[in-house]
Scaffold this active site. Structure first.
Site, short mmCIF file in Angstrom:
data_model
loop_
_atom_site.label_atom_id
_atom_site.label_comp_id
_atom_site.label_asym_id
_atom_site.label_seq_id
_atom_site.Cartn_x
_atom_site.Cartn_y
_atom_site.Cartn_z
CB CYS A 16 56.52 39.84 59.24
SG CYS A 16 56.95 41.34 58.34
CG HIS A 41 53.10 40.80 61.67
ND1 HIS A 41 54.11 41.59 62.17
CD2 HIS A 41 53.05 41.02 60.33
CE1 HIS A 41 54.66 42.25 61.16
NE2 HIS A 41 54.04 41.93 60.04
CG ASN A 48 54.94 45.43 59.30
OD1 ASN A 48 55.64 44.80 60.11
ND2 ASN A 48 54.50 44.89 58.19
O1 UT7 Z 1 54.41 42.47 57.24
C1 UT7 Z 1 54.32 41.77 56.06
C2 UT7 Z 1 52.96 41.72 55.60
N1 UT7 Z 1 52.62 42.93 54.88
C3 UT7 Z 1 51.38 43.23 54.76
O2 UT7 Z 1 50.58 42.53 55.35
C4 UT7 Z 1 50.95 44.35 53.88
C5 UT7 Z 1 49.69 43.95 53.19
N2 UT7 Z 1 49.15 44.95 52.30
C6 UT7 Z 1 48.57 46.10 52.73
O3 UT7 Z 1 48.55 46.37 53.91
C7 UT7 Z 1 47.88 46.97 51.72
O4 UT7 Z 1 47.79 46.29 50.50
C8 UT7 Z 1 48.58 48.33 51.51
C9 UT7 Z 1 48.37 49.20 52.73
C10 UT7 Z 1 50.05 48.13 51.25
C11 UT7 Z 1 47.97 49.07 50.32
O5 UT7 Z 1 46.58 49.21 50.46
P1 UT7 Z 1 45.62 48.94 49.20
O6 UT7 Z 1 44.27 49.27 49.65
O7 UT7 Z 1 45.90 47.54 48.74
O8 UT7 Z 1 46.11 50.04 48.16
P2 UT7 Z 1 46.76 49.84 46.71
O9 UT7 Z 1 48.17 49.38 46.83
O10 UT7 Z 1 45.86 49.04 45.88
O11 UT7 Z 1 46.75 51.34 46.22
C12 UT7 Z 1 45.53 52.06 46.07
C13 UT7 Z 1 45.85 53.47 45.58
C14 UT7 Z 1 46.76 53.51 44.36
O12 UT7 Z 1 46.31 54.59 43.55
P3 UT7 Z 1 45.41 54.31 42.24
O13 UT7 Z 1 46.26 53.44 41.36
O14 UT7 Z 1 44.18 53.62 42.74
O15 UT7 Z 1 45.17 55.69 41.71
C15 UT7 Z 1 48.11 53.85 44.94
O16 UT7 Z 1 48.92 54.54 44.01
O17 UT7 Z 1 46.54 54.19 46.62
C16 UT7 Z 1 47.74 54.77 46.06
N3 UT7 Z 1 48.75 54.76 47.13
C17 UT7 Z 1 48.94 55.80 47.96
N4 UT7 Z 1 48.36 57.02 48.03
C18 UT7 Z 1 48.77 57.84 49.02
C19 UT7 Z 1 49.60 53.77 47.47
N5 UT7 Z 1 50.34 54.14 48.53
C20 UT7 Z 1 49.95 55.40 48.84
C21 UT7 Z 1 50.34 56.31 49.85
N6 UT7 Z 1 49.71 57.52 49.89
N7 UT7 Z 1 51.28 56.02 50.76
#
Ligand code: UT7
Length: 321
Positions: free
Chosen positions: A113, A248, A278
Site C-alpha cells: 500500500c 492511503h 482500499n
Molecule cells: O491497506 C493496508 C492497511 N490496512 C488497514 O489499514 C486495515 C486496518 N484494519 C481495519 O481497517 C479494521 O481493523 C477492520 C475494518 C479490518 C476490522 O474492523 P474492527 O473494528 O477491527 O473489527 P474486528 O476485526 O475486530 O471484528 C469485529 C467483529 C467480529 O465479530 P465478533 O468476534 O466481535 O463477534 C468479526 O467477526 O466484526 C466481525 N466481522 C464482520 N462482520 C460482518 C469482521 N468482518 C466482518 C464483515 N461483516 N465483513
C-alpha cells in the site's frame, strides 16, 4: 534548484462497480457493518479483460494527456504494485510497450500500500540526480485477484484501480512547485500481520491476502502520524500550512484518527475510500487525481501524500502542486 514537479495526473477504474449490498448477497456481511467499520460503500472489481497492466496503462495515458506530453517525452516508468500481471516481466514494461515507449528504464516497485510513495521517491531521486528528466509514476492494483472471498474480514475492504503522475525535472524557485520532502520506513518484523500466503519462491502459488486487521489499524495510526510530523519538520512547515492531505484510503476511521492526532480538520483530507475502497498502491494517486480534477487541489497548494501497508512499510511526501 532542480525539483521533481508533478505536471499531470490520471486514473482508471474497472468497469464493474460492486456495492456493499451486492457483496452481501455472496459474503456473510452487511452494508451496515462495512459502512460503520470502514466508511466503504462500494468498490470496483476488474473483469477478465482488465489487469494491473491495462489499468496502469489507462491511468498513464490520462496523466500524459493532463501534462500535455506524449510517450516520446518520457524517459522512465516506475510502477508500484503487489499484483503484477505476471511474476515477471515487470508490469512497468507491459505499460511501456502498450504506450509505444522504447529503450528507457521501466521497472516495478513492491511496497504494497505504500508502493506509490516508494515509487515516487525513486523517480524523484533519479530525476534530481540527472538519471531521468520526465517519468511516469504509476500505482496500479487488482487486489480482487488475491482476496479470499470466504474471509469476510478482508474481502470487503479492497478494490481495484490505478493512478499515475507525470513527474519532471524543473528549475524552480525556493517557493516554487515540486516535491519538497519525503520520508520512507519499513519494519519487516511485522510481516505476519498483513501478507499474502504464497509466492513463486515458497508455495509456487500466487496465494491469498491475510490480515490481522485490528493490529494493522493500531500501527497505522501511530506510524502515519509519526511520519507526517517528520516530513513537516524536514520541509520546515507546520500542519496548519498544509492545504490537502491525500492519504492511503484503507479505512475512514484511520483517516479520522490520523487527522485528529495531527490537529488537521477533516475538510483537508481527500477521502475516496467510500467509493474506491482500499486499492493499495493505487489509492494515493487515484485520490490525488480525483481532487485535482474536481478543482480542490490547485497550483501552489501544499499537498501531503501518505501511506502505510504490508511489510510494514510506510511513508509520506510533501509537495507543492
Ligand atoms: O491497506 C493496508 C492497511 N490496512 C488497514 O489499514 C486495515 C486496518 N484494519 C481495519 O481497517 C479494521 O481493523 C477492520 C475494518 C479490518 C476490522 O474492523 P474492527 O473494528 O477491527 O473489527 P474486528 O476485526 O475486530 O471484528 C469485529 C467483529 C467480529 O465479530 P465478533 O468476534 O466481535 O463477534 C468479526 O467477526 O466484526 C466481525 N466481522 C464482520 N462482520 C460482518 C469482521 N468482518 C466482518 C464483515 N461483516 N465483513
Amino acid at each position: 534548484m532542480i525539483r521533481s514537479v508533478v505536471t499531470g495526473s490520471g486514473s482508471a477504474l474497472p468497469k464493474r462497480c460492486v456495492s456493499n449490498e451486492e457483496l452481501a448477497r455472496e459474503v456473510d456481511t452487511s452494508d451496515e457493518w462495512i459502512r460503520d467499520r470502514t466508511g466503504i460503500t462500494q468498490r470496483y472489481i476488474a473483469g477478465d479483460d482488465e489487469t494491473t497492466g491495462s489499468l496502469g496503462t489507462a491511468a498513464a495515458r490520462a496523466a500524459l494527456e493532463d501534462a500535455g506530453c506524449s510517450i516520446e517525452d518520457i524517459d522512465l516508468i516506475v510502477l508500484a504494485t503487489a499484483t503484477p500481471d505476471r511474476t515477471f516481466p515487470a508490469t512497468a514494461t507491459t505499460v511501456q510497450a502498450a504506450l509505444g515507449g522504447k529503450g528507457f528504464p521501466a521497472f516495478d516497485v513492491a511496497a504494497v500500500c505504500s508502493g506509490f510513495l516508494y515509487a515516487l521517491a525513486t523517480a524523484d531521486a533519479m530525476i534530481r540526480s540527472g538519471m531521468a528528466k520526465r517519468a511516469i509514476v504509476i500505482g496500479s492494483e487488482t487486489f480482487s485477484r488475491i482476496l479470499d472471498w470466504e474471509d469476510r474480514g478482508t474481502c470487503v475492504l479492497f478494490g481495484d484501480g490505478a493512478g499515475a503522475f507525470i513527474v519532471e525535472a524543473r528549475d524552480v524557485a525556493e517557493d516554487g512547485p515540486g516535491l519538497l520532502a519525503t520520508q520512507l520506513h519499513a519494519e519487516g518484523e511485522h510481516c505476519d500481520l498483513l501478507y499474502v500466503d504464497g509466492g513463486p519462491s515458497t508455495t509456487g502459488e500466487v496465494g491469498k491476502l491475510r490480515m490481522k486487521g485490528r493490529e494493522v489499524f493500531r500501527h497505522a495510526v501511530v506510524n502515519l502520524s509519526g511520519v507526517l510530523r517528520e516530513v513537516l519538520e524536514q520541509a520546515g512547515h507546520e500542519a496548519s500550512d498544509v492545504d490537502w492531505v491525500v492519504p492511503h484510503q484503507a479505512n475512514q476511521r484511520i483517516l479520522d484518527a490520523t487527522a485528529k492526532k495531527l490537529g488537521l480538520p477533516m475538510e483537508k483530507m481527500v477521502v475516496t475510500v467510500d467509493r474506491h475502497a482500499n486499492t493499495s498502491a493505487a489509492s494515493v494517486p487515484l485520490a490525488y487525481d480525483v481532487a485535482k480534477r474536481d478543482g480542490r487541489i490547485k497550483p501552489g497548494d501544499l499537498v501531503m501524500l501518505e501511506a502505510m501497508g504490508g511489510g510494514f512499510t510506510w511513508g509520506a511526501s510533501l509537495l507543492r502542486a
